[in-house]
Design a protein around this motif. Sequence first.
Motif, PDB file in Angstrom:
ATOM      1  N   GLY A   1     -13.037   9.993   7.652  1.00  0.00           N
ATOM      2  CA  GLY A   1     -13.498   8.803   6.958  1.00  0.00           C
ATOM      3  C   GLY A   1     -13.900   9.105   5.527  1.00  0.00           C
ATOM      4  O   GLY A   1     -13.555   8.368   4.599  1.00  0.00           O
ATOM      5  N   ILE A   2     -14.619  10.191   5.351  1.00  0.00           N
ATOM      6  CA  ILE A   2     -15.095  10.570   4.021  1.00  0.00           C
ATOM      7  C   ILE A   2     -13.957  11.081   3.143  1.00  0.00           C
ATOM      8  O   ILE A   2     -13.837  10.712   1.971  1.00  0.00           O
ATOM      9  CB  ILE A   2     -16.217  11.613   4.139  1.00  0.00           C
ATOM     10  CG1 ILE A   2     -17.471  10.955   4.719  1.00  0.00           C
ATOM     11  CG2 ILE A   2     -16.520  12.252   2.790  1.00  0.00           C
ATOM     12  CD1 ILE A   2     -18.579  11.920   5.062  1.00  0.00           C
TER      13      ILE A   2
ATOM     14  N   ARG B   1     -10.368  -1.182  -4.329  1.00  0.00           N
ATOM     15  CA  ARG B   1     -11.291  -1.868  -5.241  1.00  0.00           C
ATOM     16  C   ARG B   1     -10.790  -1.782  -6.677  1.00  0.00           C
ATOM     17  O   ARG B   1     -10.811  -2.772  -7.414  1.00  0.00           O
ATOM     18  CB  ARG B   1     -12.683  -1.265  -5.114  1.00  0.00           C
ATOM     19  CG  ARG B   1     -13.742  -1.949  -5.983  1.00  0.00           C
ATOM     20  CD  ARG B   1     -15.092  -1.271  -5.822  1.00  0.00           C
ATOM     21  NE  ARG B   1     -15.015   0.144  -6.158  1.00  0.00           N
ATOM     22  CZ  ARG B   1     -15.951   1.043  -5.866  1.00  0.00           C
ATOM     23  NH1 ARG B   1     -17.036   0.666  -5.205  1.00  0.00           N
ATOM     24  NH2 ARG B   1     -15.807   2.303  -6.206  1.00  0.00           N
ATOM     25  N   ALA B   2     -10.312  -0.603  -7.065  1.00  0.00           N
ATOM     26  CA  ALA B   2      -9.794  -0.432  -8.431  1.00  0.00           C
ATOM     27  C   ALA B   2      -8.580  -1.319  -8.683  1.00  0.00           C
ATOM     28  O   ALA B   2      -8.371  -1.804  -9.799  1.00  0.00           O
ATOM     29  CB  ALA B   2      -9.438   1.033  -8.674  1.00  0.00           C
TER      30      ALA B   2
ATOM     31  N   ILE C   1      -5.020   1.509   6.519  1.00  0.00           N
ATOM     32  CA  ILE C   1      -6.078   0.674   5.931  1.00  0.00           C
ATOM     33  C   ILE C   1      -5.480  -0.514   5.201  1.00  0.00           C
ATOM     34  O   ILE C   1      -5.972  -1.652   5.315  1.00  0.00           O
ATOM     35  CB  ILE C   1      -6.963   1.530   5.016  1.00  0.00           C
ATOM     36  CG1 ILE C   1      -7.834   2.456   5.879  1.00  0.00           C
ATOM     37  CG2 ILE C   1      -7.828   0.652   4.111  1.00  0.00           C
ATOM     38  CD1 ILE C   1      -8.631   3.464   5.100  1.00  0.00           C
ATOM     39  N   ARG C   2      -4.399  -0.290   4.466  1.00  0.00           N
ATOM     40  CA  ARG C   2      -3.752  -1.405   3.783  1.00  0.00           C
ATOM     41  C   ARG C   2      -3.199  -2.415   4.789  1.00  0.00           C
ATOM     42  O   ARG C   2      -3.319  -3.630   4.599  1.00  0.00           O
ATOM     43  CB  ARG C   2      -2.647  -0.898   2.865  1.00  0.00           C
ATOM     44  CG  ARG C   2      -3.164  -0.175   1.622  1.00  0.00           C
ATOM     45  CD  ARG C   2      -2.039   0.279   0.718  1.00  0.00           C
ATOM     46  NE  ARG C   2      -2.535   0.987  -0.444  1.00  0.00           N
ATOM     47  CZ  ARG C   2      -2.925   0.429  -1.587  1.00  0.00           C
ATOM     48  NH1 ARG C   2      -2.867  -0.885  -1.717  1.00  0.00           N
ATOM     49  NH2 ARG C   2      -3.364   1.158  -2.600  1.00  0.00           N
TER      50      ARG C   2
ATOM     51  N   PRO D   1     -11.783   7.197  -0.082  1.00  0.00           N
ATOM     52  CA  PRO D   1     -10.986   7.171  -1.316  1.00  0.00           C
ATOM     53  C   PRO D   1      -9.959   6.040  -1.336  1.00  0.00           C
ATOM     54  O   PRO D   1      -9.663   5.489  -2.413  1.00  0.00           O
ATOM     55  CB  PRO D   1     -10.312   8.549  -1.330  1.00  0.00           C
ATOM     56  CG  PRO D   1     -11.240   9.429  -0.571  1.00  0.00           C
ATOM     57  CD  PRO D   1     -11.778   8.547   0.527  1.00  0.00           C
ATOM     58  N   VAL D   2      -9.397   5.686  -0.183  1.00  0.00           N
ATOM     59  CA  VAL D   2      -8.468   4.561  -0.133  1.00  0.00           C
ATOM     60  C   VAL D   2      -9.196   3.267  -0.484  1.00  0.00           C
ATOM     61  O   VAL D   2      -8.682   2.436  -1.253  1.00  0.00           O
ATOM     62  CB  VAL D   2      -7.817   4.451   1.257  1.00  0.00           C
ATOM     63  CG1 VAL D   2      -6.967   3.176   1.345  1.00  0.00           C
ATOM     64  CG2 VAL D   2      -6.967   5.673   1.547  1.00  0.00           C
TER      65      VAL D   2
END
Length: 323
Positions: free
Chosen positions: A153-154, A165-166, A121-122, A159-160
């Motif tokens: 996905g869930i 976002r954090a 994802i990154r 969570p990633v």
Amino acid sequence: MSAASELGGQPEAARLGRLGFGAAGIGNLYRAMPDSQAEDTINAAWDAGVRYFDTAPHYGLGLSERRLGAVLRDKPRDSFTISTKVGRLLEPQDAQGRLDDEGFDVPADSLRVWDFSEAGIRRSLEDSLGRLGLDHVDIAYLHDPDVHDLEAGISHALPVLEKLRAEGLVRAIGVGTNSAEAALECVESAELDLVMLAGRYTLLEQPGVPLLDRCTARGTGVVNVGVFNSGLLARPEVPEDAHYNYGRAPRALVERARALAGVCRDFGVELPTAALQFSLRHPAVVNVTVGASRPEQAAGNAARMAEDVPEELWAALAAVRRA
């Protein structure tokens, strides 16, 4: 963070506006177009006041992102909102003269590889920024988790996204899917800002209402897409060969769409105008995003969204849908 959170110092709904630009078409969806046509189409949307633009690596194997970024990178960065999607990496391959086999008229010079891991994802986000030529995107959606692996996905991908976002790498997160049921599972499992829902809350049919109701309760905004049901509601007069869900529309649905079009005519409104504006009527919907492949389409969508539609039309259309 929720749908009421701020993107760039403005409430999210205000940042997105009522109408967004979906960039699948400029990725050569179904047919090729020259770069100049894509550029003119994006600029027509901009000139019509659109300030939210959505793309994905999947669209034209990165072509959509490259074309969109080539235009938007010359605009003031705080004047628009852009989203892309994660979940598929593009791995280079020798096209050997082949075209993409997933609906885009582009050379098959990349292979789509599902990857819901943190590293994947990154990397997806970093690769998208490279194609866009931007230093950040505002919104990242997990793309089609139900098509690949909803459980992964869930449990892994969402969570990633919450972590990204954090860290401030994206301002808002969400999921993009054709499945209202899958989206509801995601909404219940993560603190999502947005759901991008395709074709499940339209003038023709509304199976996504339970999801939208839950989004209202949780403060999750819905970006409504696919509101013409793959073309069935896209013209004032519904043709015999109209499409629905990416295939030939069943006869019963063609007749239903024609009945809706007839009611619209009685009120002096064209079917696509009613389809666009209806798709904003649920309180969870913060934006309707539609694609365009030509400048006149982009300008026409904006004009339809701005038309005055008599309130009495909605009750008359509801009566047809119940019949």
